[in-house]
Scaffold this active site. Structure first.
Site, PDB file in Angstrom:
ATOM      1  N   ALA A  49      46.156 -10.346 -34.138  1.00 29.64           N
ATOM      2  CA  ALA A  49      44.932 -10.038 -33.395  1.00 29.64           C
ATOM      3  C   ALA A  49      44.608  -8.553 -33.447  1.00 29.64           C
ATOM      4  CB  ALA A  49      45.077 -10.496 -31.944  1.00 29.64           C
ATOM      5  N   GLY A 102      34.809   0.468 -46.624  1.00 30.36           N
ATOM      6  CA  GLY A 102      34.616   1.403 -45.530  1.00 30.36           C
ATOM      7  C   GLY A 102      35.666   1.357 -44.450  1.00 30.36           C
ATOM      8  N   GLN A 103      36.569   0.400 -44.491  1.00 34.59           N
ATOM      9  CA  GLN A 103      37.547   0.260 -43.417  1.00 34.59           C
ATOM     10  C   GLN A 103      38.496   1.453 -43.334  1.00 34.59           C
ATOM     11  OE1 GLN A 103      39.889  -3.295 -43.591  1.00 34.59           O
ATOM     12  NE2 GLN A 103      40.554  -3.140 -41.471  1.00 34.59           N
ATOM     13  N   SER A 116      43.234  -5.028 -35.807  1.00 39.01           N
ATOM     14  CA  SER A 116      41.920  -4.700 -36.368  1.00 39.01           C
ATOM     15  C   SER A 116      41.624  -5.510 -37.623  1.00 39.01           C
ATOM     16  CB  SER A 116      41.842  -3.202 -36.672  1.00 39.01           C
ATOM     17  OG  SER A 116      42.873  -2.813 -37.560  1.00 39.01           O
ATOM     18  N   CYS A 164      47.722  -0.913 -45.254  1.00 36.38           N
ATOM     19  CA  CYS A 164      48.431  -1.983 -45.960  1.00 36.38           C
ATOM     20  C   CYS A 164      48.734  -1.607 -47.407  1.00 36.38           C
ATOM     21  CB  CYS A 164      47.620  -3.282 -45.919  1.00 36.38           C
ATOM     22  SG  CYS A 164      45.995  -3.143 -46.644  1.00 36.38           S
TER      23      CYS A 164
END
Length: 455
Positions: free
Chosen positions: A193, A115-116, A195, A50
């Site tokens: 819907a 951490g994503q 991650s 993003c």
């Protein structure tokens, strides 16, 4: 190593430019294929989140590679090249490795330490492997980046320096209140819907919301997420969460009864326009909190001006994170990154010499085989035991003669500036370049397969 990265992120470009350059999920595979079809590129991978779009490539020409990747980013993202050019950054060789390792550790994230990004790097590698555009270099690079990121999180307190974008965004909506106290008992609507949306829904449920609606273009995916959240032992089971799936056509109704809205879809246009939000606020006293984590944005920026609506989006998150304190452990992570970059460079330089060493040993084995065959012709009366002893002796002599120079050349090649030792070895022993290239191609295929098996 001829690694090149061309990209733009929240650090180099305003959100408005990132929005226009954002890649649709279906565009990534085409970009990868177009990249490896370009003359200077042999491998490619795309990291698209993003707040960043980056293309990694193995190139044989630096300037041509930069021009090609920049053009492809503009073409597949839908923005004009002249619009993107002032905001693009370029990293090459060790600097490109340093950049990806820093990204993997969360040092380049909007929220330091989140951490994503590790999951997003893993996804980028998986897509490149599926498209068969990742060879030995990019497989090794991305696998090592994942290990470096995990090491940073396990050996330091970088996790304390920041949270995921979801948590950080909810903290901004809570405006100083404890998120759990602020969210408890509220009705939430999560749009999407994927991650990020799943993470948002889970975070809200754990914060104690009383009711959840998940809206998605494919209702079956929304139903699966609701089932996971409400199943026995799931995050919503303890507080008897009321949850349901909804079609996108029901957004207007769900918006009217929601207290919190989180949206993160892959849509190329707005999901919630200003008029829709304004209509949902008519006749109600309770404010509406909205978190937009999509790029390009899902929620019209005009919502910022609607009374009763509190919108936090990527742009406002970037402003807020600029003032966030950095943990002391960030310096430790930077040290880890520097050490790992040096180790990766040494390993790649050492790997570069391997095909030449293999070709040299192959040539030596062929010479031994030829001489033993000539000996058989001259001394046909040798028995099997004598022939085997002579063969073994000759092989030991050759191995001992080659051992020290091949070990030493690998050591020298792993040092900075050591790439020329492979050329020197080929020249000194008059090795066939085609033989070396054949070994290198086989090694590349093996490395790609091994990396896919490990992932």
């Amino acid at each position: 190593m001829s690694l090149l990265v061309v990209g733009l992120s929240h650090r180099s470009a305003p959100v408005s430019v990132l929005e226009r350059a954002a890649l649709a999920p279906e565009s990534r595979g085409k970009l990868l294929q177009d990249a490896v079809s370009a003359e200077p590129v042999t491998e490619s991978a795309v990291l698209s989140t993003c707040n960043r779009i980056e293309v990694y490539a193995d190139v044989d020409k630096f300037h041509a590679g930069v021009a090609e990747l920049s053009t492809l980013l503009a073409r597949h993202g839908g923005a004009a090249l002249e619009e993107l050019t002032p905001y693009l950054y370029v990293h090459y060789e060790d600097r490109a490795v340093h950049h990806l390792f820093s990204v993997a550790c969360g040092l380049d994230s909007m929220v330091i330490g989140e951490g994503q990004i590790l999951g997003q790097i893993k996804d980028a590698l998986a897509v490149a492997q599926e498209q068969h555009t990742a060879g030995r270099l990019l497989n090794d690079l991305f696998q090592q980046a994942l290990r470096v990121g995990k090491r940073a999180h396990s050996e330091t307190g970088i996790d304390k320096a920041g949270q995921s974008l979801v948590t950080f965004g909810l903290e901004q909506l809570a405006a100083g209140q404890d998120v759990e106290a602020w969210a408890r008992g509220k009705r939430a609507l999560v749009i999407g819907a994927g991650s990020m949306s799943s993470l948002a829904a889970t975070t809200l449920v754990r914060a104690g919301i009383g009711e959840l609606a998940v809206a998605n273009r494919t209702v079956a995916r929304a139903e699966r997420l609701v089932a996971i959240l409400t199943e026995p032992g799931g995050p919503g089971a303890a507080n008897r969460l009321r949850a349901r799936a909804a079609a996108m056509s029901c957004i207007e109704h769900e918006l009217a009864v929601a207290d919190i809205v989180v949206s993160c879809t892959g849509a190329t246009g707005l999901v919630l326009g200003g008029d829709l939000v304004a209509a949902a606020l008519e006749g109600r006293e309770a404010p509406l909190a909205l978190l937009d984590l999509a790029m390009p944005r899902d929620i019209d920026a005009a919502v910022h001006r609607i009374e009763g609506a509190h919108l936090v989006d990527i742009e406002s998150l970037a402003d807020a994170s600029a003032d966030a304190p950095m943990a002391a452990d960030v310096d430790k992570v930077r040290g880890i990154v520097s050490d790992e970059v040096a180790a990766f460079g040494a390993a790649q330089r050492a790997a570069h010499i391997t095909p030449t060493v293999v070709a040299l040993r192959t040539m030596a084995a062929d010479v031994v085989a030829g001489e033993i065959a000539r000996l058989d012709g001259r001394l046909p009366d040798l028995d099997d035991k004598q022939r085997a002893e002579i063969t073994q002796t000759v092989r030991r002599v050759v191995d001992k003669l080659l051992h020290a120079p091949t070990v030493r050349v690998k050591q020298l090649a792993s040092e900075p500036g050591g790439a020329g030792y492979a050329d020197a070895l080929r020249e000194l022993f008059d090795l066939d370049p085609q033989t070396v290239a054949a070994v290198s191609r086989a090694d590349t295929r093996g490395g790609s397969h091994d990396a896919r098996e490990r992932s």
